[in-house]
Motif scaffolding. Structure first.
Motif, mmCIF file in Angstrom:
data_model
loop_
_atom_site.group_PDB
_atom_site.id
_atom_site.type_symbol
_atom_site.label_atom_id
_atom_site.label_comp_id
_atom_site.label_asym_id
_atom_site.label_seq_id
_atom_site.Cartn_x
_atom_site.Cartn_y
_atom_site.Cartn_z
ATOM 1 N N GLY A 20 0.797 -1.209 0.000
ATOM 2 C CA GLY A 20 0.000 0.000 0.000
ATOM 3 C C GLY A 20 0.838 1.272 0.000
ATOM 4 O O GLY A 20 2.066 1.238 -0.095
ATOM 5 N N LEU A 21 0.157 2.405 0.121
ATOM 6 C CA LEU A 21 0.794 3.719 0.122
ATOM 7 C C LEU A 21 1.815 3.821 1.248
ATOM 8 O O LEU A 21 1.548 3.397 2.376
ATOM 9 C CB LEU A 21 -0.277 4.803 0.289
ATOM 10 N N PHE A 22 2.977 4.384 0.939
ATOM 11 C CA PHE A 22 4.100 4.551 1.859
ATOM 12 C C PHE A 22 4.709 3.209 2.288
ATOM 13 O O PHE A 22 5.533 3.165 3.193
ATOM 14 C CB PHE A 22 3.712 5.349 3.108
ATOM 15 N N GLY A 23 4.314 2.117 1.635
ATOM 16 C CA GLY A 23 4.842 0.803 1.974
ATOM 17 C C GLY A 23 5.918 0.359 1.012
ATOM 18 O O GLY A 23 6.406 1.122 0.171
ATOM 19 N N ASN A 48 7.690 4.798 -7.360
ATOM 20 C CA ASN A 48 7.799 5.848 -6.346
ATOM 21 C C ASN A 48 7.804 5.317 -4.918
ATOM 22 O O ASN A 48 7.619 6.078 -3.966
ATOM 23 C CB ASN A 48 6.683 6.894 -6.511
ATOM 24 N N HIS A 49 8.013 4.016 -4.760
ATOM 25 C CA HIS A 49 8.061 3.384 -3.438
ATOM 26 C C HIS A 49 9.231 2.404 -3.369
ATOM 27 O O HIS A 49 9.674 1.865 -4.391
ATOM 28 C CB HIS A 49 6.764 2.618 -3.149
ATOM 29 N N GLY A 50 9.699 2.168 -2.145
ATOM 30 C CA GLY A 50 10.744 1.175 -1.927
ATOM 31 C C GLY A 50 11.971 1.457 -2.782
ATOM 32 O O GLY A 50 12.450 2.583 -2.865
ATOM 33 N N LEU A 158 8.821 4.635 9.085
ATOM 34 C CA LEU A 158 10.276 4.764 9.144
ATOM 35 C C LEU A 158 11.005 3.719 8.309
ATOM 36 O O LEU A 158 12.207 3.835 8.079
ATOM 37 C CB LEU A 158 10.755 4.706 10.599
ATOM 38 N N LYS A 159 10.286 2.706 7.828
ATOM 39 C CA LYS A 159 10.900 1.765 6.898
ATOM 40 C C LYS A 159 11.297 2.466 5.593
ATOM 41 O O LYS A 159 12.076 1.946 4.805
ATOM 42 C CB LYS A 159 9.953 0.596 6.607
ATOM 43 N N ASN A 160 10.722 3.665 5.370
ATOM 44 C CA ASN A 160 11.071 4.445 4.185
ATOM 45 C C ASN A 160 12.383 5.206 4.335
ATOM 46 O O ASN A 160 12.867 5.792 3.373
ATOM 47 C CB ASN A 160 9.960 5.466 3.885
ATOM 48 N N LEU A 161 12.942 5.208 5.529
ATOM 49 C CA LEU A 161 14.151 5.980 5.795
ATOM 50 C C LEU A 161 15.387 5.137 5.475
ATOM 51 O O LEU A 161 15.601 4.084 6.058
ATOM 52 C CB LEU A 161 14.175 6.423 7.256
ATOM 53 N N ALA A 162 16.191 5.616 4.544
ATOM 54 C CA ALA A 162 17.389 4.883 4.136
ATOM 55 C C ALA A 162 18.630 5.652 4.565
ATOM 56 O O ALA A 162 18.710 6.874 4.392
ATOM 57 C CB ALA A 162 17.399 4.688 2.626
ATOM 58 N N ARG A 163 19.599 4.947 5.121
ATOM 59 C CA ARG A 163 20.861 5.573 5.535
ATOM 60 C C ARG A 163 21.814 5.651 4.349
ATOM 61 O O ARG A 163 21.951 4.698 3.573
ATOM 62 C CB ARG A 163 21.499 4.769 6.668
#
Length: 253
Positions: A20-23, A48-50, A158-163
């Motif tokens: 889904g959205l933001f997933g 636009n995701h992952g 926060l799974k969308n946050l990449a270091r």
């Protein structure tokens, strides 16, 4: 041709899963591994995701076309297609245009109707995080908590946050999603049709699929039925994974 990022688990009859959205596909890894004990599972990052490509185009039509390109690339026919929320809308859009590709369709907590935009708080919270200067993931969590008190939702976001070497970045294309958020709520063509077996699954605490929606659902998906998971909200697969797994497994068998 840009292909969607995807991960393939197991062997056998193919099950394709859309988040889904933001997933991202990572949200479905635990359940995907369980299903992969008996079949091939293809977990997909939508555009636009992952880790999939970013694009200024963002609509269910182009997301369905993305899926068609991926299935053709993988030489997959007669799939079972499962989508949650935005992924469920993509799955419905794809199914009504490419019925020949699908054996069974599973839609998790979304209907074919129009949904008003209700993601402003999350988008505002994302923009409140200074990703370029972040020192830690905990710092981002503290900032998000000011607008999103629910710990589980924050962990999902926060799974969308990449270091990166010099800090952090959002994996998803936040600007395009924010600018085109109206696209996420758009309805399916109500003159569309899909005649293959279809399962809708909703959470009893979610208001995404109401009893009043059933006539519209059955008018488009003529061979469909609805299952309800008690005490589950919109993220029913994460809140009640065992119940969700069993309902979907029974339908696929």
């Amino acid at each position: 041709m840009s292909l969607l990022n995807h991960k393939i688990l197991g062997e056998g009859k193919p099950l394709v899963i859309l988040h889904g959205l933001f997933g991202s596909l990572d949200n479905w890894m635990t359940l995907g591994k369980k299903w992969a004990e008996d079949r091939q599972v293809i977990l997909v990052d939508q555009r636009n995701h992952g880790n999939s490509f970013h694009s200024d185009d963002f609509s269910y039509q182009v997301m369905a076309e993305d899926l068609l390109k991926l299935l053709n690339h993988l030489q997959l026919d007669k799939i079972t297609l499962l989508g949650h929320s935005m992924g469920g809308k993509t799955a419905m859009e794809f199914a009504t245009h490419h019925e020949e590709k699908i054996e069974k369709l599973i839609v998790a907590d979304i209907g074919p109707k129009y949904y008003p935009v209700h993601h402003h708080t999350i988008i505002k919270a994302f923009y409140s995080v200074p990703v370029a200067s972040l020192q830690s993931r905990n710092e981002a969590d503290d900032i998000l908590a000011q607008q999103i008190p629910d710990f589980g939702i924050r962990q999902f976001l926060l799974k969308n946050l990449a270091r990166e070497k010099n800090g952090f970045r959002w994996k998803m294309n936040l600007d395009v999603i924010a600018n085109k958020i109206e696209e996420v709520g758009k309805s399916l063509n109500q003159n569309a049709g899909f005649g293959k077996p279809t399962l809708f699954v909703r959470g009893s605490k979610s208001d995404y699929i109401l009893n009043d929606d059933l006539n519209l659902i059955h008018s488009i998906f003529s061979d469909s039925r609805l299952e309800t998971i008690e005490n589950a909200d919109h993220w029913l697969h994460a809140e009640k994974p065992q119940e969700f797994f069993q309902i979907v497994n029974s339908f696929m068998c």
